[in-house]
Write a protein that holds these residues in place. Structure first.
Motif, short mmCIF file in Angstrom:
data_model
loop_
_atom_site.label_atom_id
_atom_site.label_comp_id
_atom_site.label_asym_id
_atom_site.label_seq_id
_atom_site.Cartn_x
_atom_site.Cartn_y
_atom_site.Cartn_z
N ALA A 262 23.91 29.68 -99.43
CA ALA A 262 22.99 29.19 -100.47
C ALA A 262 23.74 28.66 -101.68
O ALA A 262 23.42 27.60 -102.23
CB ALA A 262 22.03 30.31 -100.88
N THR A 263 24.78 29.39 -102.13
CA THR A 263 25.49 29.01 -103.36
C THR A 263 26.87 28.41 -103.09
O THR A 263 27.46 27.81 -104.00
CB THR A 263 25.68 30.25 -104.25
OG1 THR A 263 26.52 31.20 -103.57
CG2 THR A 263 24.33 30.89 -104.56
N GLY A 264 27.40 28.62 -101.88
CA GLY A 264 28.75 28.15 -101.58
C GLY A 264 29.83 29.09 -102.08
O GLY A 264 31.02 28.82 -101.89
N GLU A 265 29.45 30.20 -102.73
CA GLU A 265 30.44 31.14 -103.23
C GLU A 265 31.03 31.96 -102.09
O GLU A 265 30.38 32.20 -101.07
CB GLU A 265 29.79 32.10 -104.24
CG GLU A 265 29.40 31.48 -105.56
CD GLU A 265 28.79 32.52 -106.49
OE1 GLU A 265 29.28 32.68 -107.62
OE2 GLU A 265 27.83 33.20 -106.07
N LEU A 266 32.26 32.37 -102.29
CA LEU A 266 32.90 33.28 -101.34
C LEU A 266 32.51 34.71 -101.68
O LEU A 266 32.38 35.07 -102.86
CB LEU A 266 34.42 33.13 -101.40
CG LEU A 266 34.99 31.77 -101.00
CD1 LEU A 266 36.49 31.72 -101.31
CD2 LEU A 266 34.74 31.48 -99.53
N ILE A 267 32.32 35.52 -100.66
CA ILE A 267 32.00 36.94 -100.85
C ILE A 267 33.10 37.76 -100.19
O ILE A 267 33.36 37.63 -98.99
CB ILE A 267 30.64 37.31 -100.24
CG1 ILE A 267 29.53 36.39 -100.76
CG2 ILE A 267 30.31 38.77 -100.54
CD1 ILE A 267 28.19 36.60 -100.10
#
Length: 822
Positions: free
Chosen positions: A468-473
């Motif tokens: 959804a955000t393209g952030e890495l987790i």
């Protein structure tokens, strides 16, 4: 008949237990003893020198304290004064330690032991060979240095400072290695170019004719012997003449080909003809033959040639090969980062904003792809949150089982740099243990003072991207709080470990198995696949191959400071082997103790060649083993390996050992034990134990020092047992080649001897002798408090077994060299 002089020390330690007058009368009865005298001290050698000069005697036995203290001094002083005397014609019988002290509570037994030891050493000295004090060895005053990183360049300057020519071979088209790719040193936080420029400045300032650097080159083969190796070198074409190139960059401007730039670890592009970096040395362009259209398909391009105003570009240049002689070799081949594509669970190669620590170095470097700005690959903006994952693929049996030592310091350096340049960026560091050793601990504490740097103890196990955000987790475990955590980030940095360059990029000939070279031998060495010194405590920098030394990250992962220090040390070792009597284990290159082969006895079984740890042997035209005396460390392992007792060293051979054993008076009514002890560890430990007041069981007849426990031949054991000896105890170092417990200076001694003893069991059973009468135990120098206890335990085991059944044939045992096979 050989005339032996026996000189009995009358120091208090001896005379308070032993009746030296009675001892002297008994010694006079020994066959071959011409002269018996008393001396006040074992170091009182003037009378001995005088007797030798006047030809009253030919050989000497000093009966006093341990040969560990006296023997080398006595041999040096006496042979200096009487050059015709062989060093091996001088022996020391340890009647202080092994008689007076060993049986201090039993004067009668001490008296017997003193006579036994003198008999043994008289017998030994009588059969000793005449050898010169030393031999001449031709040594080429030139050192080959493989690798031109900061370690290799440092070694080259040091070698040249000693007046010796240094030949440096570097596979890259520039010097400096990984250091020139870094952003900063830690903990000083200064630019790495400073260190390289300092070294290059020393080269430029003197225009040193003793240093020759070949870039874009490789060492194809090294063969020969220490002092006079031959090296075959190939200089690959760079297609640009450094003497003519102005580094104007016009050729790069017109080149139509772009490829990933390895200098930036793939974070940028470069042309097929390029300048490696802004401060490259030599400061000249180079052509990538794998990318150049003209080289792949002649006539298809050639634009660079057209625009070059100096005619520096020659796309028809061919590789050149040549051979040189060198006296020593220094391996400074450096390291490569661990292949992060194997860390799929951490997202490398899957997400462009998951990078390695070396790629982060390039992002932070002022000459990097972003000119030092912290820009997230793939996003083109500064990160709001960065996560560093320590031990990425390290301390992991599935990847690298070791710690690379510098990653924690490197991450702290990078975190501080980012915190200074991007104070609004949050930085999270997931770690297992922070290993900032020594003064680097202060550097680590400095990082903790930044409000935007957070340390979380726990291993990260997975990196995913939020669709959804393209952030890495980043998923991890906080082991301090005892809970699982997840952190969102714009950029993830994997602290991958260091791997030796030769393992990552082995030479082409090594892949095919063709050739026999320094790499082929050294790459066989385990210990996490790094080069290893013979003994990294006692003999640092020295590899298993005499005359070949290692430094920098070719040895193990290390920081720049340590790498430079090892380069200084390697240069000292390499120059010392050329200029002086460089000590290699127990021997010098000029040591006259050279392996002899009796080709009548030799069966060409090749055991000596297989078990030698130092690549000493080749084969002659008839198929017999051919030792190289300059590679040999005089450990005697091959002597111990030979089933036909066809091998000998002048100072350690069958005649010497069996003459000592045969001098023992076999007694039919009591057990008699012989102990073989590694001279460096077990023998020294026993000396210390006896000095501290320990005493030996009366059944211990003789303790024989040997250069390595692996040098004890099984034939000596079977022959000793056939003579009526009841038990034989071997005391050597801890076993385990290339492990944390390995202590043998000769690497394989205890392991080989243990295998031989196990193989001996069948032979002993055929002789109707219990295999348990022979035992190998591990005794190191620190075991002086238990060594006597271990010997006593073995004596008790022998006493329970009873007397050796061969005692009934005492005096009629089989002659050594013709005993039982195994």
């Amino acid at each position: 008949m050989t005339k032996v002089g026996v000189y009995i020390c009358t120091c208090k330690a001896v005379t308070e237990v032993i009746d030296v007058n009675k001892l002297a009368e008994d010694v006079k009865k020994i066959e071959g003893v011409e002269l018996v005298k008393f001396i006040k001290s074992c170091y009182d050698l003037d009378e001995i020198v005088k007797d030798l000069q006047e030809k009253k005697i030919e050989r000497v036995v000093i009966a006093g304290c341990s040969p560990r203290y006296v023997l080398d001094i006595a041999r040096e002083k006496i042979t200096n004064a009487v050059p015709d005397i062989s060093p091996l014609w001088i022996e020391v019988a340890p009647i202080r330690e092994q008689a007076a002290w060993a049986f201090r509570n039993d004067k009668q037994r001490a008296q017997e032991a003193a006579l036994t030891y003198i008999k043994a050493y008289v017998a030994r000295v009588k059969v000793a060979e005449k050898i010169p004090k030393e031999i001449e060895v031709e040594r080429v005053k030139r050192v080959l240095i493989i690798g031109a990183g900061i370690a290799g360049l440092t070694a080259a300057v040091d070698v040249a400072d000693m007046g010796i020519e240094a030949i440096v071979v570097e596979k890259r088209p520039y010097v400096g290695g990984k250091v020139v790719q870094l952003a900063r040193y830690f903990p000083k936080m200064c630019p790495p170019y400073c260190g390289i420029e300092f070294i290059l400045g020393r080269l430029r300032a003197r225009a040193n004719p003793l240093i020759k650097i070949y870039t874009n080159a490789e060492v194809l083969e090294v063969y020969g012997s220490p002092g006079k190796f031959k090296a075959r070198i190939r200089v690959n074409p760079r297609y640009v003449d450094p003497e003519k190139c102005l580094a104007c960059g016009k050729c790069s401007e017109v080149c139509p080909v772009e490829v990933p730039n390895e200098f930036d670890f793939g974070l940028s592009k470069r042309k097929a003809i390029y300048l490696p970096h802004e401060l490259a040395w030599p400061y000249a362009h180079v052509v990538d033959p794998n990318a150049c259209l003209e080289l792949k398909n002649p006539g298809s391009c050639g634009k660079c040639v057209e625009v070059c105003s100096t005619g520096a570009i020659n796309l028809k240049e061919q590789p050149k090969e040549f051979e040189i002689e060198v006296g020593a070799v220094i391996v400074a081949t450096g390291w490569e980062p661990y292949d992060a594509t194997k860390l799929e669970h951490l997202g490398y190669g899957k997400y462009p904003n998951v990078i390695t620590n070396v790629q982060m170095e390039r992002l932070l470097a002022p000459n990097g792809p972003t000119k030092g700005e912290v820009i997230v690959p793939g996003l083109g903006r500064k990160p709001r949150r960065i996560v560093f994952i320590q031990c990425a693929g390290q301390r992991d049996e599935n990847h690298l089982p070791y710690c690379s030592a510098i990653c924690c310091g490197a991450t702290v350096k990078q975190a501080i740099t980012i915190a200074e340049r991007c104070p609004d960026t949050q930085i999270y560091i997931f770690y297992i243990d922070v290993r900032t050793f020594g003064l680097y601990e202060l550097f680590y504490k400095q990082a903790g003072k930044y409000p935007n740097i957070f340390f979380i103890r726990g291993r990260a196990w997975k990196v995913e991207q939020d669709p959804a955000t393209g952030e890495l987790i980043v998923y991890a475990e906080d082991t301090i709080l005892g809970r699982k955590v997840s952190v969102r980030a714009d950029l993830v940095v994997l602290a991958v470990g260091m791997v030796p360059s030769l393992r990552v990029n082995p030479p082409s000939w090594y892949k095919s198995g063709v050739g026999r070279s320094w790499e082929q031998e050294l790459l066989k060495i385990p210990r996490h696949q790094y080069f290893v010194e013979s003994d990294y405590i006692c003999f640092p920098m020295e590899t298993k191959r005499t005359g070949i030394y290692a430094c920098g990250c070719a040895m193990w992962p290390m920081d720049v400071q340590t790498s430079v220090s090892t380069a200084h040390a390697a240069a000292m070792r390499a120059t010392s082997i050329i200029l002086g009597k460089a000590r290699t284990e127990y021997s010098y290159l000029t040591d006259p103790n050279q392996i002899r082969i009796d080709t009548i006895k030799c069966t060409q079984c090749k055991r000596c060649t297989e078990e030698c740890p130092f690549d000493t042997y080749s084969f002659d035209e008839r198929g017999y083993p051919k030792p190289d005396p300059l590679k040999c460390r005089r450990c005697g392992i091959c002597v111990g390996a030979c089933p036909a007792v066809a091998l000998s060293l002048p100072y350690h051979n069958t005649d010497l050992i069996m003459s000592m054993i045969k001098s023992i008076e076999i007694k039919s009514d009591k057990p008699q034990i012989i102990v073989f002890a590694c001279v460096n560890d077990a023998y020294a430990a026993l000396d210390i134990a006896l000095k501290k007041g320990k005493t030996l069981p009366p059944e211990v007849e003789l303790v024989i020092p040997v250069p390595c426990i692996g040098s004890v031949n099984m034939r000596w054991i079977t022959d000793a047992l056939s003579l009526g000896i009841d038990g034989i105890l071997l005391m050597g170092c801890r076993s385990g080649e290339a492990t944390a417990t390995q202590q043998c200076h000769f690497i394989r001694g205890p392991d080989l001897e243990r295998t031989r003893i196990e193989n001996l069991r069948d032979t002993l059973q055929k002789m109707m002798i219990e295999p348990e009468r022979v035992k190998l135990i591990e005794i190191t120098l620190e075991d002086y408090n238990i060594v006597v206890e271990k010997i006593t335990e073995f004596v008790e085991e022998i006493k329970k077994m009873g007397l050796n059944p061969m005692k009934q044939f005492a005096g009629g045992g089989m002659e050594y060299g013709f005993g039982y096979t195994f």
